[in-house]
Write a protein that holds these residues in place. Sequence first.
Motif, PDB file in Angstrom:
ATOM      1  N   LEU A  76       0.822  -1.206   0.000  1.00 49.52           N
ATOM      2  CA  LEU A  76       0.000   0.000   0.000  1.00 49.52           C
ATOM      3  C   LEU A  76       0.851   1.249   0.000  1.00 49.52           C
ATOM      4  N   ASP A  77       1.952   1.186   0.732  1.00 52.57           N
ATOM      5  CA  ASP A  77       2.858   2.341   0.728  1.00 52.57           C
ATOM      6  C   ASP A  77       3.391   2.592  -0.665  1.00 52.57           C
ATOM      7  N   GLU A  78       3.780   1.463  -1.314  1.00 52.13           N
ATOM      8  CA  GLU A  78       4.296   1.622  -2.674  1.00 52.13           C
ATOM      9  C   GLU A  78       3.210   2.161  -3.607  1.00 52.13           C
ATOM     10  N   GLN A  79       1.961   1.591  -3.495  1.00 52.62           N
ATOM     11  CA  GLN A  79       0.860   2.073  -4.325  1.00 52.62           C
ATOM     12  C   GLN A  79       0.511   3.526  -4.022  1.00 52.62           C
ATOM     13  N   SER A  80       0.544   3.845  -2.742  1.00 50.93           N
ATOM     14  CA  SER A  80       0.287   5.235  -2.358  1.00 50.93           C
ATOM     15  C   SER A  80       1.314   6.153  -2.973  1.00 50.93           C
ATOM     16  N   HIS A  81       2.520   5.698  -3.017  1.00 53.02           N
ATOM     17  CA  HIS A  81       3.576   6.502  -3.635  1.00 53.02           C
ATOM     18  C   HIS A  81       3.325   6.639  -5.133  1.00 53.02           C
ATOM     19  N   GLU A  82       2.975   5.486  -5.752  1.00 51.42           N
ATOM     20  CA  GLU A  82       2.663   5.539  -7.182  1.00 51.42           C
ATOM     21  C   GLU A  82       1.451   6.435  -7.458  1.00 51.42           C
ATOM     22  N   ALA A  83       0.425   6.313  -6.573  1.00 51.37           N
ATOM     23  CA  ALA A  83      -0.753   7.160  -6.744  1.00 51.37           C
ATOM     24  C   ALA A  83      -0.383   8.627  -6.615  1.00 51.37           C
ATOM     25  N   GLU A  84       0.454   8.907  -5.670  1.00 52.76           N
ATOM     26  CA  GLU A  84       0.903  10.298  -5.494  1.00 52.76           C
ATOM     27  C   GLU A  84       1.645  10.772  -6.726  1.00 52.76           C
ATOM     28  N   LEU A  90      -0.650  13.862 -13.277  1.00 59.12           N
ATOM     29  CA  LEU A  90      -1.932  14.326 -13.809  1.00 59.12           C
ATOM     30  C   LEU A  90      -2.088  15.825 -13.646  1.00 59.12           C
ATOM     31  N   ALA A  91      -1.686  16.338 -12.484  1.00 55.93           N
ATOM     32  CA  ALA A  91      -1.751  17.786 -12.258  1.00 55.93           C
ATOM     33  C   ALA A  91      -0.861  18.522 -13.240  1.00 55.93           C
ATOM     34  N   GLU A  92       0.335  17.963 -13.484  1.00 54.60           N
ATOM     35  CA  GLU A  92       1.249  18.595 -14.443  1.00 54.60           C
ATOM     36  C   GLU A  92       0.664  18.551 -15.852  1.00 54.60           C
ATOM     37  N   ALA A  93       0.035  17.400 -16.199  1.00 55.33           N
ATOM     38  CA  ALA A  93      -0.564  17.293 -17.533  1.00 55.33           C
ATOM     39  C   ALA A  93      -1.711  18.277 -17.702  1.00 55.33           C
ATOM     40  N   ARG A  94      -2.538  18.416 -16.640  1.00 52.13           N
ATOM     41  CA  ARG A  94      -3.640  19.381 -16.711  1.00 52.13           C
ATOM     42  C   ARG A  94      -3.114  20.795 -16.878  1.00 52.13           C
ATOM     43  N   GLU A  95      -2.088  21.107 -16.163  1.00 45.28           N
ATOM     44  CA  GLU A  95      -1.518  22.448 -16.278  1.00 45.28           C
ATOM     45  C   GLU A  95      -0.936  22.671 -17.665  1.00 45.28           C
ATOM     46  N   ALA A  96      -0.269  21.622 -18.190  1.00 43.46           N
ATOM     47  CA  ALA A  96       0.279  21.751 -19.546  1.00 43.46           C
ATOM     48  C   ALA A  96      -0.843  21.904 -20.571  1.00 43.46           C
ATOM     49  N   ALA A  97      -1.938  21.126 -20.368  1.00 46.83           N
ATOM     50  CA  ALA A  97      -3.076  21.246 -21.283  1.00 46.83           C
ATOM     51  C   ALA A  97      -3.709  22.622 -21.204  1.00 46.83           C
ATOM     52  N   ARG A  98      -3.805  23.150 -19.982  1.00 46.59           N
ATOM     53  CA  ARG A  98      -4.381  24.493 -19.823  1.00 46.59           C
ATOM     54  C   ARG A  98      -3.542  25.535 -20.542  1.00 46.59           C
ATOM     55  N   ARG A  99      -2.207  25.442 -20.364  1.00 42.92           N
ATOM     56  CA  ARG A  99      -1.319  26.393 -21.046  1.00 42.92           C
ATOM     57  C   ARG A  99      -1.402  26.228 -22.553  1.00 42.92           C
ATOM     58  N   LEU A 100      -1.482  24.938 -22.999  1.00 44.31           N
ATOM     59  CA  LEU A 100      -1.574  24.692 -24.439  1.00 44.31           C
ATOM     60  C   LEU A 100      -2.890  25.217 -24.999  1.00 44.31           C
TER      61      LEU A 100
END
Length: 383
Positions: A76-84, A90-100
């Motif tokens: 779970l720790d590993e998955q939590s890390h992966e989820a994070e 995802l946040a970076e992709a959304r920001e890149a999409a917004r800028r694009l």
Amino acid sequence: MRHGLLHGLTALTVLGGVTYVQCEVSDLREAAADAQEIRQIARQDAEERVLVAQRETRIHVLEARLQELTARCTELDEQSHEAEELRRELAEAREAARRLEAKWEPRLQEAETLATEFREEFRRQGLREASLRRETETRLDELSREVTPDPDQLSDTLLMPTVQLSGSETVGAGTIVYSKFDRATGKGETYVLTAFHVVRNIFADSPETRRDGIDIIIYRKDGTRSTVKAELVRHDRGLDTALMQLQTDEVFEHVASVASDRTIGSAGVWDEITAVGCPLGNDPIATHGTLGRTDNRVNGTDYWLITAPTYYGNSGGGIYLSDSRELAGVFSKIYTHGRGMQVAVPHLGLCTPMNLIRDWLTEEGLEWVLEPHPGAVFATPPK
């Protein structure tokens, strides 16, 4: 004494035996107590061993569960890390999409505007092409009819609107220019243009026709004919033109298409014309010629001079423009020559042009009888 001693010894011996037995019994009791204690201790020891075994088994189960939980927590720790990591990406992709999107939105809007304009231009171009195609097809059809006219169409437009006026000594022709159902009266109305001198001569031959009406022969497409009466509505001696109304409620399918004033004004010498009449009382006959003059003045009227062969019985018949098959005039008279016995000149005839007839009917308030006819009228009153 010896007996007493023996007795005493015996007693002592018995007492000693008793004492010994008592001691043995006491020892046995102590041994039994010890054995009981030992058995108690052994039983307790066995119970403790069972409890120890159960405790060890429980400990092993708990250790296994702990290991399992530890492994799950690690996972779970590993998955939590992966989820994070995924949330961060995802946040970076959304920001890149917004800028694009912010960067490309104006360009996308511009592209959409251009696409809309292109589609509209394509649609207009398609409409223009469709219109041009229809015009071309229409013109080709017209040229085809001019080159190889359809006999049935010629008959429908030139012969079928023609009627014959007959008296005891006079014969002439006329043209149906109006035949419609009048919703106000619930009856059909039909009007015929003809030459006034034909009507005048029939009145002179048979005076009763002024009251009873002139016989008009109607020609049917199936080859049959019928006779109806017609009464004079208006006439003009100077134009040698008369308007007659048929005394019937029937609406006729074949009505002449009348040329406009603009078309009449553009007509000139060498234009081909068709004359339709009932020469010598025959069924309607068409002859061809050309327009010789448009200003042949006779008694103050500018007649058209035509070269299509005509004869007695053509008077009152229609003169059509050959290319459009539109009614261009009403035949009035033919040239004659010689003294005494007059000789007709069939290829020199005069007709009253439709622009002069339209002016006259307008003055009479009857110009509506020359309105463009739809070509398909009710054969019976509409429901």
